[in-house]
Scaffold this active site. Structure first.
Site, PDB file in Angstrom:
ATOM      1  N   ILE A 180      -0.756  -1.551  -2.580  1.00 38.31           N
ATOM      2  CA  ILE A 180      -1.072  -2.022  -1.428  1.00 38.31           C
ATOM      3  C   ILE A 180       1.230  -1.149  -1.432  1.00 38.31           C
ATOM      4  O   ILE A 180       1.040  -0.502   0.172  1.00 38.31           O
ATOM      5  CB  ILE A 180      -0.720  -2.441  -0.227  1.00 38.31           C
ATOM      6  CG1 ILE A 180      -0.143  -2.641   1.040  1.00 38.31           C
ATOM      7  CG2 ILE A 180       0.727  -3.886  -0.799  1.00 38.31           C
ATOM      8  CD1 ILE A 180      -0.973  -4.348   1.827  1.00 38.31           C
ATOM      9  N   LYS A 181       1.708  -0.978  -2.714  1.00 42.23           N
ATOM     10  CA  LYS A 181       3.159  -1.282  -2.336  1.00 42.23           C
ATOM     11  C   LYS A 181       3.526   0.422  -2.241  1.00 42.23           C
ATOM     12  O   LYS A 181       4.241   0.721  -1.928  1.00 42.23           O
ATOM     13  CB  LYS A 181       3.228  -0.938  -3.173  1.00 42.23           C
ATOM     14  CG  LYS A 181       3.228  -3.292  -3.428  1.00 42.23           C
ATOM     15  CD  LYS A 181       4.224  -4.006  -2.331  1.00 42.23           C
ATOM     16  CE  LYS A 181       4.712  -5.143  -2.742  1.00 42.23           C
ATOM     17  NZ  LYS A 181       6.288  -5.284  -1.586  1.00 42.23           N
ATOM     18  N   ASP A 182       1.868   1.118  -2.468  1.00 41.69           N
ATOM     19  CA  ASP A 182       2.478   3.083  -2.653  1.00 41.69           C
ATOM     20  C   ASP A 182       2.656   3.138  -1.132  1.00 41.69           C
ATOM     21  O   ASP A 182       3.894   3.937  -1.534  1.00 41.69           O
ATOM     22  CB  ASP A 182       0.197   3.160  -3.047  1.00 41.69           C
ATOM     23  CG  ASP A 182       0.336   3.536  -3.925  1.00 41.69           C
ATOM     24  OD1 ASP A 182       1.331   2.867  -5.073  1.00 41.69           O
ATOM     25  OD2 ASP A 182      -0.771   4.007  -4.936  1.00 41.69           O
TER      26      ASP A 182
END
Length: 456
Positions: free
Chosen positions: A42-44
């Site tokens: 999700i950090k993208d």
């Protein structure tokens, strides 16, 4: 149709229904599978957003260097964006992070500095401090600082939140996610609550982290901080991105419970996810067992992919070395209650009883602590240790009512909480714990019970 670069494929991840690990729980449990992002987490989303905002402000110039302290996943998103946009990367990581994460970041060309976990945030060796120092030493660089960078939460407010709302057709009633830097929980929750103020947000915290107590008391308690193994959730600081006003409740999860759920998700649901995702599901289901109704719909964020934990959670030898696969290592609250074979009796005192009468009951029954009740509600507690301290200061309190001198109520725990969790909750503030069985009978668990269970 084609994309101009890999970062254009970020977002629009699928929502999948759980069918096995949630057996017996009312309502619909859905998971948002964030490993479909190109960097497998999700950090993208927020990594690209923070870079774009830095470019708009003029802070990040062509050929510049991106510097960040990361548990690995944010670094991966930043590295992908840097590859596509022509920037260099320097990342600091704590030494508890998996080797797979470090190797992946190096494969994308990042310069890596591994720092000790068990140091204070302001220690010059911490991964926070080293990142700041690298920024000061490196010309034409930015220190991203995902903990306080508003772009972190903005990314999820603009993308993840709207996706969840659209995918559930506005039927979501509960949102659960592991809390680390705070961007995902805060950005998504803010958006969802704007659509429906009744959406209930559950933040998943780790034992050894400060979030839960701070939310409940407003106190930053350094005694809450100790080392833990789970990566990506919990903190020993209060990041600006954690907006406690949009988080309704925190649930704490042990390293072991999170790791075991991570493996269950792979075997029972076909979801090969990371450790923090297992923690999020375990904590969310703990909440759901007691609170979800048939018509409710809960969405849980699955943060990243399991390939980053092949040497840890998905390695049997590593799991055994840490006592996570040996069921004889730790029992549960249920095992303590079951060993009593129904012979235990919970003694309580009314808040309107006098202190002298409470002392007589404690002495007669030979017990060290006792819950205080009012109309069948647990409103406080009394212990012999605290009573003695107060009697020495003022012998006259024997005629006072119990409610005038009682301590905080003993906390309730789940029947399947393991002994390591129970032992971590017994302290000067919580001298005993309460647990409610399937028949709604309440039992008390003391430090003596836990010691005895561990020695068996």
């Amino acid at each position: 149709m084609y994309y101009n670069s890999i970062i254009e494929t970020i977002g629009n991840t699928p929502l999948v229904r759980l069918n096995s690990v949630n057996k017996g729980i009312k309502g619909t449990i859905l998971v948002k599978v964030e490993y479909f992002n190109p960097g497998h987490s999700i950090k993208d989303r927020m990594a690209v957003k923070m870079i774009e905002l830095a470019e708009e402000r003029g802070d990040l110039k062509p050929g510049g260097t991106i510097i960040e302290c990361t548990s690995g996943n944010t670094g991966m998103g930043l590295a992908l964006a840097a590859c596509c946009k022509g920037y260099k990367c320097i990342f600091t990581l704590a030494d508890k992070q998996s080797k797979e994460k470090i190797d992946a970041l190096r494969a994308l060309g990042a310069e890596i500095h591994v720092c000790p976990t068990n140091v204070a945030p302001d220690d010059p060796r911490s991964y926070y401090s080293v990142a700041r120092r690298k920024h000061e030493e490196t010309p034409n660089s930015i220190f991203v600082n995902q903990y306080d960078n508003p772009g972190n939460a903005i990314a999820h407010y603009e993308t993840t939140g709207p996706e969840i709302w659209e995918q559930t057709e506005g039927k979501i009633t509960h949102y659960a996610v592991g809390v680390g830097t705070g961007g995902t929980v805060s950005g998504v929750s803010k958006y969802l609550k704007e659509q429906n103020p009744n959406v209930y947000t559950v933040g998943i915290d780790s034992y050894g982290s400060v979030f839960k107590k701070y939310k409940e008391t407003g106190i930053f308690d350094e005694n809450e901080i100790y080392s833990y193994l789970t990566e990506g959730i919990g903190e020993d600081i209060l990041p600006k991105n954690v907006d406690f006003s949009v988080i309704d409740e925190f649930i704490k999860v042990t390293d072991k419970d999170g790791a075991l759920m991570t493996r269950r998700l792979a075997k029972e649901e076909g979801l090969f996810v990371g450790w923090s995702a297992g923690s999020a599901v375990h904590g969310a289901l703990e909440y759901a067992k007691e609170n979800l109704k048939e018509d409710d719909m809960m969405v849980i964020i699955l943060h990243d992919h399991g390939t980053r934990y092949l040497g840890k959670v998905f390695n049997d030898d590593w799991m055994k070395d840490h006592g996570f696969l040996d069921s004889s290592d730790f029992g549960t609250a249920k095992s303590i209650v079951d060993q009593r074979n129904g012979s235990d009796q919970l003694f309580t005192v009314s808040k309107d009883l006098t202190v002298g009468e409470a002392i007589k009951l404690l002495t007669k029954e030979g017990i060290d602590q006792i819950p205080v009740v009012n109309d069948n509600n647990f409103v406080g507690s009394v212990s012999t240790t605290r009573l003695l301290e107060q009697l020495i200061d003022n012998p006259e309190i024997k005629s006072n009512k119990v409610e005038e001198i009682m301590d905080e109520p003993m906390p309730f725990v789940a029947m399947d909480n393991t002994l390591d969790v129970l032992s971590s909750m017994i302290n000067k503030t919580n001298r005993a714990l309460l647990v409610r069985d399937s028949a709604h009978k309440v039992h008390i668990i003391t430090h003596h019970d836990i010691l005895q269970a561990m020695s068996n």
